[in-house]
Motif scaffolding. Structure first.
Motif, PDB file in Angstrom:
ATOM      1  N   THR A 125       0.810  -1.213   0.000  1.00 31.02           N
ATOM      2  CA  THR A 125       0.000   0.000   0.000  1.00 31.02           C
ATOM      3  C   THR A 125       0.840   1.257   0.000  1.00 31.02           C
ATOM      4  O   THR A 125       0.313   2.346   0.135  1.00 31.02           O
ATOM      5  N   SER A 126       2.171   1.122  -0.092  1.00 30.88           N
ATOM      6  CA  SER A 126       3.022   2.295   0.029  1.00 30.88           C
ATOM      7  C   SER A 126       2.777   3.297  -1.085  1.00 30.88           C
ATOM      8  O   SER A 126       2.978   4.482  -0.902  1.00 30.88           O
ATOM      9  N   ASN A 127       2.357   2.829  -2.256  1.00 25.68           N
ATOM     10  CA  ASN A 127       2.138   3.757  -3.363  1.00 25.68           C
ATOM     11  C   ASN A 127       0.681   4.154  -3.513  1.00 25.68           C
ATOM     12  O   ASN A 127       0.323   4.774  -4.506  1.00 25.68           O
ATOM     13  N   GLN A 128      -0.170   3.811  -2.554  1.00 25.03           N
ATOM     14  CA  GLN A 128      -1.585   4.140  -2.657  1.00 25.03           C
ATOM     15  C   GLN A 128      -1.959   5.357  -1.814  1.00 25.03           C
ATOM     16  O   GLN A 128      -3.061   5.862  -1.956  1.00 25.03           O
ATOM     17  N   GLN A 129      -1.076   5.792  -0.964  1.00 27.54           N
ATOM     18  CA  GLN A 129      -1.425   6.872  -0.054  1.00 27.54           C
ATOM     19  C   GLN A 129      -1.241   8.216  -0.732  1.00 27.54           C
ATOM     20  O   GLN A 129      -0.135   8.580  -1.125  1.00 27.54           O
ATOM     21  N   ASP A 130      -2.342   8.944  -0.869  1.00 26.67           N
ATOM     22  CA  ASP A 130      -2.281  10.322  -1.331  1.00 26.67           C
ATOM     23  C   ASP A 130      -2.350  11.301  -0.166  1.00 26.67           C
ATOM     24  O   ASP A 130      -2.079  12.489  -0.347  1.00 26.67           O
ATOM     25  N   HIS A 155       0.916  14.980   5.155  1.00 25.05           N
ATOM     26  CA  HIS A 155       1.452  14.762   3.812  1.00 25.05           C
ATOM     27  C   HIS A 155       0.282  14.580   2.846  1.00 25.05           C
ATOM     28  O   HIS A 155      -0.619  13.781   3.120  1.00 25.05           O
ATOM     29  N   PHE A 156       0.307  15.275   1.741  1.00 23.27           N
ATOM     30  CA  PHE A 156      -0.747  15.086   0.736  1.00 23.27           C
ATOM     31  C   PHE A 156      -0.159  15.285  -0.657  1.00 23.27           C
ATOM     32  O   PHE A 156       0.618  16.212  -0.913  1.00 23.27           O
ATOM     33  N   ALA A 157      -0.531  14.335  -1.535  1.00 25.67           N
ATOM     34  CA  ALA A 157      -0.113  14.399  -2.931  1.00 25.67           C
ATOM     35  C   ALA A 157      -1.237  14.876  -3.833  1.00 25.67           C
ATOM     36  O   ALA A 157      -0.996  15.215  -4.993  1.00 25.67           O
ATOM     37  N   ALA A 158      -2.460  14.904  -3.323  1.00 26.20           N
ATOM     38  CA  ALA A 158      -3.606  15.382  -4.098  1.00 26.20           C
ATOM     39  C   ALA A 158      -3.779  16.878  -3.871  1.00 26.20           C
ATOM     40  O   ALA A 158      -3.162  17.472  -2.983  1.00 26.20           O
ATOM     41  N   GLU A 159      -4.638  17.484  -4.668  1.00 23.82           N
ATOM     42  CA  GLU A 159      -4.907  18.914  -4.537  1.00 23.82           C
ATOM     43  C   GLU A 159      -6.047  19.132  -3.543  1.00 23.82           C
ATOM     44  O   GLU A 159      -7.157  18.630  -3.740  1.00 23.82           O
ATOM     45  N   SER A 186       8.366  17.173   0.090  1.00 26.86           N
ATOM     46  CA  SER A 186       9.176  15.994   0.380  1.00 26.86           C
ATOM     47  C   SER A 186       8.860  14.917  -0.653  1.00 26.86           C
ATOM     48  O   SER A 186       7.730  14.838  -1.168  1.00 26.86           O
ATOM     49  N   ILE A 187       9.855  14.121  -0.961  1.00 25.80           N
ATOM     50  CA  ILE A 187       9.685  12.992  -1.879  1.00 25.80           C
ATOM     51  C   ILE A 187       9.858  11.715  -1.076  1.00 25.80           C
ATOM     52  O   ILE A 187      10.909  11.476  -0.469  1.00 25.80           O
ATOM     53  N   ILE A 188       8.812  10.892  -1.036  1.00 26.87           N
ATOM     54  CA  ILE A 188       8.796   9.647  -0.293  1.00 26.87           C
ATOM     55  C   ILE A 188       8.547   8.505  -1.264  1.00 26.87           C
ATOM     56  O   ILE A 188       7.477   8.449  -1.902  1.00 26.87           O
ATOM     57  N   LYS A 189       9.544   7.621  -1.410  1.00 25.06           N
ATOM     58  CA  LYS A 189       9.456   6.468  -2.315  1.00 25.06           C
ATOM     59  C   LYS A 189       9.053   6.897  -3.717  1.00 25.06           C
ATOM     60  O   LYS A 189       8.172   6.299  -4.351  1.00 25.06           O
ATOM     61  N   GLY A 190       9.689   7.983  -4.155  1.00 25.03           N
ATOM     62  CA  GLY A 190       9.484   8.443  -5.512  1.00 25.03           C
ATOM     63  C   GLY A 190       8.236   9.264  -5.732  1.00 25.03           C
ATOM     64  O   GLY A 190       7.966   9.677  -6.875  1.00 25.03           O
ATOM     65  N   LYS A 191       7.482   9.551  -4.692  1.00 24.30           N
ATOM     66  CA  LYS A 191       6.253  10.316  -4.814  1.00 24.30           C
ATOM     67  C   LYS A 191       6.411  11.655  -4.113  1.00 24.30           C
ATOM     68  O   LYS A 191       6.900  11.716  -2.991  1.00 24.30           O
ATOM     69  N   ARG A 192       6.022  12.722  -4.785  1.00 19.02           N
ATOM     70  CA  ARG A 192       6.175  14.062  -4.248  1.00 19.02           C
ATOM     71  C   ARG A 192       4.965  14.418  -3.384  1.00 19.02           C
ATOM     72  O   ARG A 192       3.819  14.256  -3.804  1.00 19.02           O
ATOM     73  N   TYR A 193       5.254  14.922  -2.184  1.00 21.03           N
ATOM     74  CA  TYR A 193       4.213  15.321  -1.248  1.00 21.03           C
ATOM     75  C   TYR A 193       4.444  16.769  -0.811  1.00 21.03           C
ATOM     76  O   TYR A 193       5.591  17.213  -0.687  1.00 21.03           O
ATOM     77  N   ARG A 194       3.370  17.458  -0.588  1.00 19.09           N
ATOM     78  CA  ARG A 194       3.420  18.715   0.154  1.00 19.09           C
ATOM     79  C   ARG A 194       3.199  18.382   1.618  1.00 19.09           C
ATOM     80  O   ARG A 194       2.356  17.550   1.974  1.00 19.09           O
ATOM     81  N   VAL A 195       3.974  19.044   2.490  1.00 16.66           N
ATOM     82  CA  VAL A 195       3.965  18.720   3.920  1.00 16.66           C
ATOM     83  C   VAL A 195       3.636  19.982   4.704  1.00 16.66           C
ATOM     84  O   VAL A 195       4.256  21.036   4.508  1.00 16.66           O
ATOM     85  N   ILE A 196       2.648  19.876   5.590  1.00 15.99           N
ATOM     86  CA  ILE A 196       2.311  20.939   6.533  1.00 15.99           C
ATOM     87  C   ILE A 196       2.665  20.427   7.925  1.00 15.99           C
ATOM     88  O   ILE A 196       2.153  19.394   8.379  1.00 15.99           O
ATOM     89  N   GLU A 197       3.545  21.159   8.609  1.00 20.94           N
ATOM     90  CA  GLU A 197       4.050  20.734   9.915  1.00 20.94           C
ATOM     91  C   GLU A 197       3.519  21.654  11.009  1.00 20.94           C
ATOM     92  O   GLU A 197       3.526  22.872  10.872  1.00 20.94           O
ATOM     93  N   ARG A 198       3.073  21.047  12.087  1.00 21.60           N
ATOM     94  CA  ARG A 198       2.551  21.786  13.232  1.00 21.60           C
ATOM     95  C   ARG A 198       3.138  21.173  14.504  1.00 21.60           C
ATOM     96  O   ARG A 198       3.211  19.946  14.632  1.00 21.60           O
ATOM     97  N   GLY A 219     -11.305  17.063   5.237  1.00 21.17           N
ATOM     98  CA  GLY A 219     -11.341  18.066   4.175  1.00 21.17           C
ATOM     99  C   GLY A 219     -11.883  17.498   2.876  1.00 21.17           C
ATOM    100  O   GLY A 219     -12.545  16.443   2.857  1.00 21.17           O
ATOM    101  N   GLU A 220     -11.582  18.162   1.797  1.00 21.14           N
ATOM    102  CA  GLU A 220     -12.010  17.747   0.466  1.00 21.14           C
ATOM    103  C   GLU A 220     -10.835  17.868  -0.491  1.00 21.14           C
ATOM    104  O   GLU A 220     -10.058  18.835  -0.423  1.00 21.14           O
ATOM    105  N   ILE A 221     -10.701  16.871  -1.381  1.00 22.38           N
ATOM    106  CA  ILE A 221      -9.685  16.926  -2.426  1.00 22.38           C
ATOM    107  C   ILE A 221     -10.381  17.008  -3.782  1.00 22.38           C
ATOM    108  O   ILE A 221     -11.544  16.619  -3.930  1.00 22.38           O
TER     109      ILE A 221
END
Length: 562
Positions: A125-130, A155-159, A186-198, A219-221
């Motif tokens: 499932t590593s490549n299924q997480q958006d 971490h989110f790869a979707a808009e 950040s790039i995790i296992k070849g997938k680009r993510y936007r990261v919001i840190e709190r 939320g909504e994507i």
């Protein structure tokens, strides 16, 4: 003719009967992973009450998010259809095979749905997480009232179209967000993510094994739509929710050997600085001694008071303490900086006593003492300042070698009669004003007594907490009550003292009964063996202090205006 057609349409519509015949259930995906959301859709072929769906049966295996309800009515060739749709966001609580039970909607049941929830560490499932959340605590084995930091990364790869992140939760703990959200990529296992840190600062107030609940994102994507036209392509939104992993914490009680101030910290240090830098100073010149207290894992409110004693011949004037809080290597660091102005009245050699504060080292699990060693300073005479003894000595006559006597000249001062008459008139007016004022009936002022006898809200709140034996509420009301007493004292003698910690209450009130009651309250909640607390002692101590204050304020001297 038009009226006839409208009447026929009304008759046809009224004769058509509507009834619920079928309900169905579906999910947007049957394979998911723990802490990732799925959407459960339930559809009824009629206009049904929105409250007909009860999702309480899902709470065992799922975190149930928000549910949206929509109704739709359509008419084709006088054939009217109505549908009611429920969309519910679900998050699996664990991995494995999970069952969504059948739901009863007005006597009709949906089918049972089975989904597979995979663990987060499964590579399938590593490549299924958006969208996912990670949580990291600075420490999991800590002491009561010790502060740790919790770093939450979304971490989110979707808009994303919109969304909100809830706060973490922990029973009997103070939780505060530090700073603003940080955004990165950040790039995790070849997938680009936007990261919001709190980052959150968490301070447990009770000992024991606890579970720190991770925050939930809802939320909504934006997803691509199947609806297309020749010129335009449309996009739809999809509700999503995701939750981070919970963290198990072990909160230790205050060690039995600790009897005074409780300061659990990874690092606790005292530093000093003199301005000007040389160790030799002059009489009358101000010396600034800056003392900096740095603590890791303590909040600003937990930092103790810094007091400085000086020997006779020196006077010290402390400034208002400056407080700072920040992060360093994902650790919460608090600082207190106090400037002391020292002025010497006579020359000599002075020994400033050492300053020591006991604290508990959470790394070595030992009691330690932060110390500033005693400091020797040398005060030199100041040629620009004439000693007070010389200023007060009268001139002496030299009898052995008398000098020639000076010729005494008679000086005639001419007096101005106009000024004499003016001063006489002003004096007579003053006597007249005093006589008129003395004849007026005297009305003693009652404003001060009314103000002193007026019971403030903080006083009532802490007495109510003592009566209910509610220790947590009493701890929360102690500082507001003490600050009110300090404000009233500053109005009487023009002296103000800022009370920021419970430790400062002992020195300010200097009342053994109140100190013993506060220590008993802290031990009952934060001690190694917590026990039930009775508010009788604290209530009696507060009432005794209030009674002594009222008796002093009633002794007011009656004065008459001149």
């Amino acid at each position: 003719m038009v009226k006839v057609i409208i009447s026929l349409l009304a008759i046809l519509l009224s004769c058509h009967s509507y009834a619920l015949t079928k309900v169905s259930a579906s999910v947007d995906k049957s394979l998911t992973m723990a802490n990732e959301s799925i959407i459960l859709t339930i559809t009824a072929d009629d206009d049904v009450n929105a409250n007909a769906l009860d999702t309480s049966a899902l709470l065992t295996d799922f975190i149930v998010g928000r549910t949206s309800v929509s109704s739709q009515t359509s008419m084709i060739n006088f054939d009217t259809t109505r549908t009611t749709t429920w969309n519910t966001v679900l998050i699996p609580r664990s991995s494995g095979e999970l069952v969504i039970p059948a739901f009863d909607i007005n006597g009709f049941k949906t089918q049972i749905i089975t989904i597979n929830s995979l663990a987060a560490n499964e590579s399938a499932t590593s490549n299924q997480q958006d969208l996912f959340i990670t949580t990291q605590a600075s420490a999991t084995d800590l002491y009561v009232q010790q502060q740790i930091t919790l770093t939450v990364r979304l971490h989110f790869a979707a808009e994303l179209k919109r969304g909100s992140l809830s706060e973490p939760s922990l029973v009997s703990a103070n939780i505060l967000q530090i700073g603003k959200d940080q955004e990165s990529e950040s790039i995790i296992k070849g997938k680009r993510y936007r990261v919001i840190e709190r980052v959150y600062a968490i301070s447990p107030q009770k000992s024991g094994d606890m579970i720190l609940k991770a925050p939930i994102f809802s939320g909504e994507i934006i997803i691509a739509s199947a609806r297309r036209s020749n010129f335009l392509s449309f996009a739809d939104t999809k509700p999503v929710s995701v939750v981070g992993d919970d963290i198990a914490l072990t909160v230790n009680a205050i060690p039995a050997q600790v009897s005074g101030l409780w300061l659990p910290s990874e690092l606790f240090a005292l530093q000093q600085e003199f301005q000007p830098a040389p160790r030799k100073f002059k009489v009358g010149e101000p010396i600034t001694r800056t003392i900096t207290l740095t603590a890791v894992g303590l909040s600003e409110e937990q930092l103790p008071e810094i007091n400085m004693q000086v020997p006779q011949g020196l006077k010290v004037y402390p400034d208002q303490a400056k407080l700072h809080t920040g992060l360093n290597n994902e650790r919460l660091v608090s600082q207190k900086v106090v400037n002391f102005a020292i002025v010497a009245s006579k020359a000599g050699e002075y020994q400033l006593p050492e300053i020591s504060i006991p604290w508990w080292n959470t790394v070595t699990n030992k009691a330690e003492i932060a110390t500033i060693a005693g400091q020797k300073i040398i005060i030199l005479p100041n040629a620009d300042i004439v000693p007070s003894t010389m200023q007060q000595q009268p001139p002496r006559m030299n009898l052995e070698n008398p000098t020639t006597p000076k010729v005494v000249e008679n000086v005639i001062i001419q007096q101005n009669s106009f000024l004499q008459w003016l001063f006489l008139a002003l004096w007579l007016l003053t006597l007249l004003a005093w006589y008129i004022t003395a004849k007026r009936p005297f009305k003693p002022k009652q404003a001060n007594s009314e103000t002193n006898t007026k019971v403030n809200n903080a006083h009532l709140a802490i007495l109510a907490a003592c009566k209910k034996n509610n220790g947590e509420l009493a701890l929360a009301c102690l500082l507001p009550w003490a600050r009110y007493q300090s404000q009233q004292q500053s109005l009487d003698n023009n002296q103000s003292q800022v009370l920021t910690t419970l430790d400062s209450l002992h020195d300010y009130f200097n009342d053994p009964a109140l100190s013993n009651a506060i220590i008993e309250l802290q031990q009952s909640y934060y001690g190694k063996n917590p026990s039930a607390w009775s508010g009788n002692k604290l209530s009696l101590a507060i009432q005794a202090l209030n009674k002594s204050k009222l008796s002093k304020s009633s002794e007011v001297d009656i004065s008459i205006n001149p």
